[in-house]
Design an enzyme around this catalytic site. Structure first.
Site, PDB file in Angstrom:
ATOM      1  N   HIS A   1      -3.875 -44.394 -58.386  1.00  0.00           N
ATOM      2  CA  HIS A   1      -4.281 -43.481 -57.311  1.00  0.00           C
ATOM      3  C   HIS A   1      -5.629 -42.832 -57.644  1.00  0.00           C
ATOM      4  CE1 HIS A   1      -3.605 -40.512 -54.049  1.00  0.00           C
ATOM      5  NE2 HIS A   1      -4.255 -39.693 -54.862  1.00  0.00           N
ATOM      6  N   GLU A   2      -5.720 -42.294 -58.850  1.00  0.00           N
ATOM      7  CA  GLU A   2      -6.951 -41.620 -59.255  1.00  0.00           C
ATOM      8  C   GLU A   2      -8.102 -42.620 -59.417  1.00  0.00           C
ATOM      9  OE1 GLU A   2      -7.139 -38.518 -59.042  1.00  0.00           O
ATOM     10  OE2 GLU A   2      -4.994 -38.148 -58.863  1.00  0.00           O
TER      11      GLU A   2
ATOM     12  N   HIS B   1      -9.978 -42.840 -56.160  1.00  0.00           N
ATOM     13  CA  HIS B   1     -10.955 -41.754 -55.992  1.00  0.00           C
ATOM     14  C   HIS B   1     -12.181 -41.987 -56.881  1.00  0.00           C
ATOM     15  CE1 HIS B   1      -8.272 -39.426 -53.535  1.00  0.00           C
ATOM     16  NE2 HIS B   1      -7.394 -39.217 -54.499  1.00  0.00           N
TER      17      HIS B   1
END
Length: 356
Positions: free
Chosen positions: A17-18, A21
Site C-alpha cells: 500500500h505504502e 504512495h
C-alpha cells in the site's frame, strides 16, 4: 509458524500500500522523507538512503509514507516548493493519494491470477438432487448430470452456474454431460425465494437443482486467469461495499465486525490450509484495505482525497478549525471501529468461537 505468517502477510500488505504512495510521489518529483512499516516512535531497523529514511517499527498494524509538505494538522501551512506535495498540480496529488489503494487492488488481482494458474478447489457443477415439479425436473435433468454450459457460455464451477442462472432473463439453454455424452435442454427458470450472503430473503430465478458436493481442482490458462482475476477482484470489491452498506443499515449486526485478532487468527488458519487458501485470503484483505482506505473519512486516504476535491472545486483551502474537527471526527470513527473489532474479538476468545 502461523503467527509469523500472519504478521508477514499484514506487513506485506502495508508495504505494498505504502509502495503505491511512494512510487506515485517519486513519479511527480515529490520528496519522500520517510517510509515506515509499522507504527511507534521506536525504530527497530533504520536506514537512510538518499533523501528517504526507511524504518521498521514495533507495532505491525499499519505504516506510513511521509511526504515533504504533508500536514495532518493545519492545511493552511503549506510548502509549495516544486518537490513538495502541495507544489504539484491537484490532480497529481489525487493520484498520489489514491495510489496506495490502487496498489492494494493490483496486488489482489495478481494474487487471483496466481490462484487461477495454480488451481483452486471448487464445487463441481454436478447435479446432486433434482427437485420435483421444478424446471430442471420437467426438462429431464437427473442426479449425476454435469452442467457444461448455460446459453452457450461454459461453466466450470457450481458458483459460476449459480451466477449465470441468477442473472438470467428468460429461457436457458443448458448443456450437460450424462454417461460421457453431451446433451442440451431448454428450460424456463421459476422465480422463488432464496437467501443472499447476508441472510436476506430475495427473489431470484431458480431451476430446482442441488449440488452433489463433489470438489475438484479448477485451473486456468494465462489469458483465462486474467479474466478470472478481474472478475474475482471486482466481485470482492462489490462484496466489501455491500457489507459496509449492510452494516450501516443494520442488516449485518455490529457483533460481526472483526478486529486485528480475527485477521491474524484467520490468516494463521489460511496459511495452515495451503498456499492457495493463503493467497485467496490475502487477496481479500488487500481488497478490503484498498476499498476502506478510499472511504471519505479524514483519517484515511479517502478523507484527504475529499479535501483535495473540495479545493479543486471551490478554489479554497479548508480552515484549520474545519480540518481539525473533521479529522477528529474521522479518528473517532476509525478508532471506534477498531475498538469494536477488538471488543468482538475478545468476546469470541472468551466464548471459544475464535478460529485459532
Amino acid at each position: 509458524m502461523g503467527l509469523i505468517s500472519s504478521i508477514l502477510v499484514l506487513s506485506f500488505l502495508v508495504f505494498f500500500h505504502e509502495l503505491g504512495h511512494f512510487l506515485a510521489a517519486k513519479l511527480f518529483g515529490v520528496r519522500v522523507e520517510a517510509f515506515s512499516i509499522g507504527f511507534g516512535k521506536t525504530r527497530i531497523l533504520k536506514k537512510q538512503i538518499g533523501e528517504t529514511e526507511y524504518s521498521l517499527r514495533p507495532i505491525p498494524l499499519g505504516g506510513f509514507v511521509q511526504l515533504k509538505g504533508q500536514s495532518d494538522f493545519d492545511p493552511t501551512i503549506r510548502d509549495t516548493s516544486s518537490d513538495s506535495l502541495y507544489g504539484i498540480q491537484a490532480y497529481q496529488r489525487l493520484i498520489i493519494l489514491g495510489a496506495g489503494s490502487f496498489f492494494n487492488l493490483l496486488l489482489a488481482f495478481l494474487l487471483f491470477v496466481a490462484i487461477g494458474l495454480m488451481g483452486k478447489n471448487e464445487l463441481a457443477p454436478i447435479v446432486g438432487k433434482v427437485e420435483a415439479n421444478m424446471p430442471a425436473a420437467i426438462a429431464g435433468l437427473k442426479s449425476g448430470d454435469e452442467i457444461l454450459s448455460v446459453n452457450g457460455q461454459g461453466v466450470r464451477t457450481w458458483e459460476a452456474l449459480s451466477q449465470r442462472i441468477a442473472k438470467s432473463k428468460g429461457a436457458l439453454e443448458i448443456g450437460f454431460l450424462r454417461d460421457s455424452k453431451e446433451y442440451q435442454v431448454v428450460l424456463n427458470p421459476k422465480f422463488g425465494e432464496s437467501k443472499n450472503l447476508f441472510g436476506e430473503s430475495i427473489s431470484r430465478p431458480l431451476i430446482g437443482i442441488v449440488s452433489s458436493g463433489e470438489m475438484r481442482i479448477v485451473s486456468y490458462g494465462f489469458l483465462d486467469s486474467l479474466g478470472y482475476a478481474w472478475g474475482q477482484t471486482l466481485e470482492s470489491s462489490q462484496l466489501i461495499l455491500q457489507s459496509i452498506e449492510k452494516l450501516i443499515s443494520g442488516v449485518v449486526p455490529l457483533s460481526e465486525v472483526g478486529g486485528v485478532v480475527s485477521i491474524v487468527s484467520i490468516t494463521k488458519k489460511a496459511s495452515e490450509l495451503g498456499i492457495v487458501t493463503l493467497f485467496a485470503f490475502t487477496a481479500l484483505i488487500s481488497v478490503n484495505l484498498g476499498i476502506l482506505n478510499l472511504l471519505p473519512i479524514p483519517a484515511l486516504d479517502g478523507g484527504h482525497i475529499l479535501f483535495t476535491l473540495y479545493e479543486m472545486l471551490t478554489k479554497r483551502i479548508p480552515t484549520q478549525n474545519t480540518f481539525y474537527r473533521l479529522s477528529m471526527a474521522g479518528w473517532i470513527v476509525l478508532l471506534g471501529l477498531m475498538g469494536l473489532g477488538l471488543y468482538n474479538d475478545v468476546l469470541r476468545i472468551i466464548h471459544g468461537t475464535m478460529p485459532f
